[in-house]
Write an enzyme that holds these catalytic residues in place. Structure first.
Site, PDB file in Angstrom:
ATOM      1  N   GLU A   1     -12.083  -4.756  -5.391  1.00 37.77           N
ATOM      2  CA  GLU A   1     -12.530  -3.360  -5.242  1.00 37.77           C
ATOM      3  C   GLU A   1     -11.732  -2.402  -6.142  1.00 37.77           C
ATOM      4  OE1 GLU A   1     -11.794  -5.439  -2.619  1.00 37.77           O
ATOM      5  OE2 GLU A   1     -13.878  -5.800  -2.010  1.00 37.77           O
TER       6      GLU A   1
ATOM      7  N   ASP B   1       0.836  -1.211   0.000  1.00 36.46           N
ATOM      8  CA  ASP B   1       0.000   0.000   0.000  1.00 36.46           C
ATOM      9  C   ASP B   1       0.867   1.256   0.000  1.00 36.46           C
ATOM     10  OD1 ASP B   1      -2.298   1.524   0.067  1.00 36.46           O
ATOM     11  OD2 ASP B   1      -2.580   1.336   2.231  1.00 36.46           O
ATOM     12  N   GLY B   2       0.343   2.310  -0.589  1.00 36.21           N
ATOM     13  CA  GLY B   2       1.010   3.610  -0.524  1.00 36.21           C
ATOM     14  C   GLY B   2       1.640   4.076  -1.824  1.00 36.21           C
ATOM     15  N   ASN B   3       1.370   3.379  -2.913  1.00 34.84           N
ATOM     16  CA  ASN B   3       1.958   3.795  -4.201  1.00 34.84           C
ATOM     17  C   ASN B   3       1.480   5.193  -4.598  1.00 34.84           C
ATOM     18  OD1 ASN B   3       2.998   1.245  -4.305  1.00 34.84           O
ATOM     19  ND2 ASN B   3       1.637   0.487  -5.910  1.00 34.84           N
TER      20      ASN B   3
ATOM     21  N   HIS C   1       2.876   3.217  -8.932  1.00 35.56           N
ATOM     22  CA  HIS C   1       2.664   1.782  -9.170  1.00 35.56           C
ATOM     23  C   HIS C   1       3.875   1.171  -9.889  1.00 35.56           C
ATOM     24  CE1 HIS C   1      -1.310   2.097  -7.645  1.00 35.56           C
ATOM     25  NE2 HIS C   1      -1.815   2.769  -8.658  1.00 35.56           N
TER      26      HIS C   1
ATOM     27  N   TRP D   1     -11.163  -2.459  -9.159  1.00 37.26           N
ATOM     28  CA  TRP D   1     -11.772  -2.200 -10.478  1.00 37.26           C
ATOM     29  C   TRP D   1     -12.506  -0.872 -10.485  1.00 37.26           C
ATOM     30  CZ3 TRP D   1      -9.868  -4.970 -14.240  1.00 37.26           C
ATOM     31  CH2 TRP D   1      -9.513  -6.292 -14.040  1.00 37.26           C
TER      32      TRP D   1
ATOM     33  N   LEU E   1      10.601 -21.115  -4.041  1.00 39.66           N
ATOM     34  CA  LEU E   1       9.638 -20.178  -3.440  1.00 39.66           C
ATOM     35  C   LEU E   1       8.326 -20.265  -4.219  1.00 39.66           C
ATOM     36  CD1 LEU E   1       8.926 -17.563  -1.699  1.00 39.66           C
ATOM     37  CD2 LEU E   1       9.809 -16.229  -3.624  1.00 39.66           C
TER      38      LEU E   1
ATOM     39  N   ARG F   1      -5.492  -1.804   8.564  1.00 42.35           N
ATOM     40  CA  ARG F   1      -6.656  -2.503   7.998  1.00 42.35           C
ATOM     41  C   ARG F   1      -6.193  -3.798   7.341  1.00 42.35           C
ATOM     42  NH1 ARG F   1      -8.007   2.855   6.221  1.00 42.35           N
ATOM     43  NH2 ARG F   1      -6.834   2.618   4.277  1.00 42.35           N
TER      44      ARG F   1
ATOM     45  N   SER G   1      -7.131  -5.827  -5.985  1.00 44.07           N
ATOM     46  CA  SER G   1      -8.315  -6.357  -5.303  1.00 44.07           C
ATOM     47  C   SER G   1      -9.543  -6.274  -6.207  1.00 44.07           C
ATOM     48  CB  SER G   1      -8.568  -5.575  -4.010  1.00 44.07           C
ATOM     49  OG  SER G   1      -9.056  -4.280  -4.331  1.00 44.07           O
TER      50      SER G   1
HETATM   51  C1  FPP Z   1      -1.776   0.262  -3.334  1.00 39.57           C
HETATM   52  O1  FPP Z   1      -1.341   1.582  -3.466  1.00 39.57           O
HETATM   53  C2  FPP Z   1      -1.295  -0.591  -4.404  1.00 39.57           C
HETATM   54  C3  FPP Z   1      -2.070  -1.145  -5.364  1.00 39.57           C
HETATM   55  C4  FPP Z   1      -3.513  -0.961  -5.452  1.00 39.57           C
HETATM   56  C5  FPP Z   1      -1.519  -2.001  -6.409  1.00 39.57           C
HETATM   57  C6  FPP Z   1      -0.294  -2.776  -6.075  1.00 39.57           C
HETATM   58  C7  FPP Z   1       0.413  -2.973  -7.335  1.00 39.57           C
HETATM   59  C8  FPP Z   1       1.739  -2.960  -7.509  1.00 39.57           C
HETATM   60  C9  FPP Z   1       2.703  -2.856  -6.419  1.00 39.57           C
HETATM   61  C10 FPP Z   1       2.319  -3.001  -8.875  1.00 39.57           C
HETATM   62  C11 FPP Z   1       1.996  -4.208  -9.690  1.00 39.57           C
HETATM   63  C12 FPP Z   1       2.351  -5.481  -9.059  1.00 39.57           C
HETATM   64  C13 FPP Z   1       2.865  -6.526  -9.732  1.00 39.57           C
HETATM   65  C14 FPP Z   1       3.063  -7.829  -9.048  1.00 39.57           C
HETATM   66  C15 FPP Z   1       3.254  -6.413 -11.136  1.00 39.57           C
HETATM   67  P1  FPP Z   1      -2.439   2.721  -3.532  1.00 39.57           P
HETATM   68  O2  FPP Z   1      -2.587   3.125  -4.952  1.00 39.57           O
HETATM   69  O3  FPP Z   1      -3.694   2.271  -2.871  1.00 39.57           O
HETATM   70  O4  FPP Z   1      -1.737   3.848  -2.696  1.00 39.57           O
HETATM   71  P2  FPP Z   1      -2.448   5.027  -1.893  1.00 39.57           P
HETATM   72  O5  FPP Z   1      -3.234   4.393  -0.797  1.00 39.57           O
HETATM   73  O6  FPP Z   1      -1.283   5.815  -1.411  1.00 39.57           O
HETATM   74  O7  FPP Z   1      -3.291   5.770  -2.901  1.00 39.57           O
END
Ligand code: FPP
Length: 241
Positions: free
Chosen positions: A68, A21-23, A38, A70, A132, A195, A66
């Protein structure tokens, strides 16, 4: 294979599940588009895989998308699907080289054809690898997973192949998408949110939870080692004393 500093082999988790989380926040803090967060996040996946391989943790499950998710803007969803496609295209050779078995859980039929086919190809190709088991949760929701299992159990009971009186926890576990995979011992979540977000709700019943304030794109191999060290310090009681 080497244990993370201070972690004896018998205190290593067998299965680590991660809520990445946190991208979006990482990107916003830098004035970059969310998609860049991302992209950087998909690079953090490598560090986690390396940590598990180095420490000898045999199962790693990543919450990549997830049910959600979408609901996010179409361009963000498309970018995430493209990242998945690219991850598979660029990393399949490495997956094979490093003896990683790829698996996926979730409603994979929801994924765009190209990404789904690439996923199926890598899963089939890597099926006999042993170092793994890397499971990607894609179009995954735990309530949907449990609902699917209940529907399957009801079908079998109706058909007469399953006696309702014999249904126990194992009957449920073995009908989840994760059948055959041990439950996670350690659940890691980045970005400080407290969460579980509909992730592996049945399977994390006794998991130790480690939440780190680090945003996912900043999360590196040493951070997963630190989570393993924290796990090793916990005293798991499973309801006992
Ligand atoms: C949450 O950050 C992250 C996601 C919804 C997607 C996770 C995906 C990746 C790490 C990249 C793709 C993965 C692979 C295996 C190729 P957020 O967007 O909810 O961050 P925020 O809460 O700061 O908005």
């Amino acid at each position: 294979m080497s244990n993370p500093p201070g972690v004896p082999a018998d205190k290593l988790p067998r299965h680590i599940a991660v809520i990445m989380d946190g991208n979006g926040r990482w990107a916003r803090e830098r004035g970059l588009p969310r998609i860049e967060g991302h992209r950087r996040g998909s690079e953090s996946v490598r560090g986690c895989i390396a940590a598990c391989l180095e420490a000898g943790v045999p199962y790693l499950t990543l919450y990549a998308f997830s049910k959600e998710n979408w609901q996010r803007p179409a361009d963000e969803v498309a970018a995430l699907m493209l990242l998945l496609d690219r991850f598979l295209a660029e990393r399949t050779a490495e997956i094979m080289e490093r003896n990683i078995r790829l698996q996926a859980i979730g409603h994979l039929q929801d994924l765009p054809d190209k990404a789904r086919k690439r996923l199926e190809t890598t899963i089939a190709k890597s099926a006999d690898n042993t170092a793994l088991t890397l499971t990607l949760a894609l179009s995954y929701g735990a309530r949907t997973e449990i609902t699917d299992a209940v529907r399957q159990i009801a079908r079998e009971a109706k058909a007469g192949s399953l006696d309702p009186e014999t249904i126990g926890e194992e009957a449920i576990s073995s009908r989840l998408y994760t059948a055959g995979t041990p439950d996670p011992d350690l659940l890691v979540r980045t970005s400080g949110e407290m969460r579980v977000s509909n992730f592996l709700l049945w399977q994390i019943s006794y998991a130790e939870i480690v939440v780190t304030p680090k945003l996912w794109p900043d999360f590196a191999k040493d951070d997963l080692f630190a989570a393993m060290q924290e796990y090793a310090r916990r005293h798991r009681r499973y309801g006992g004393i």
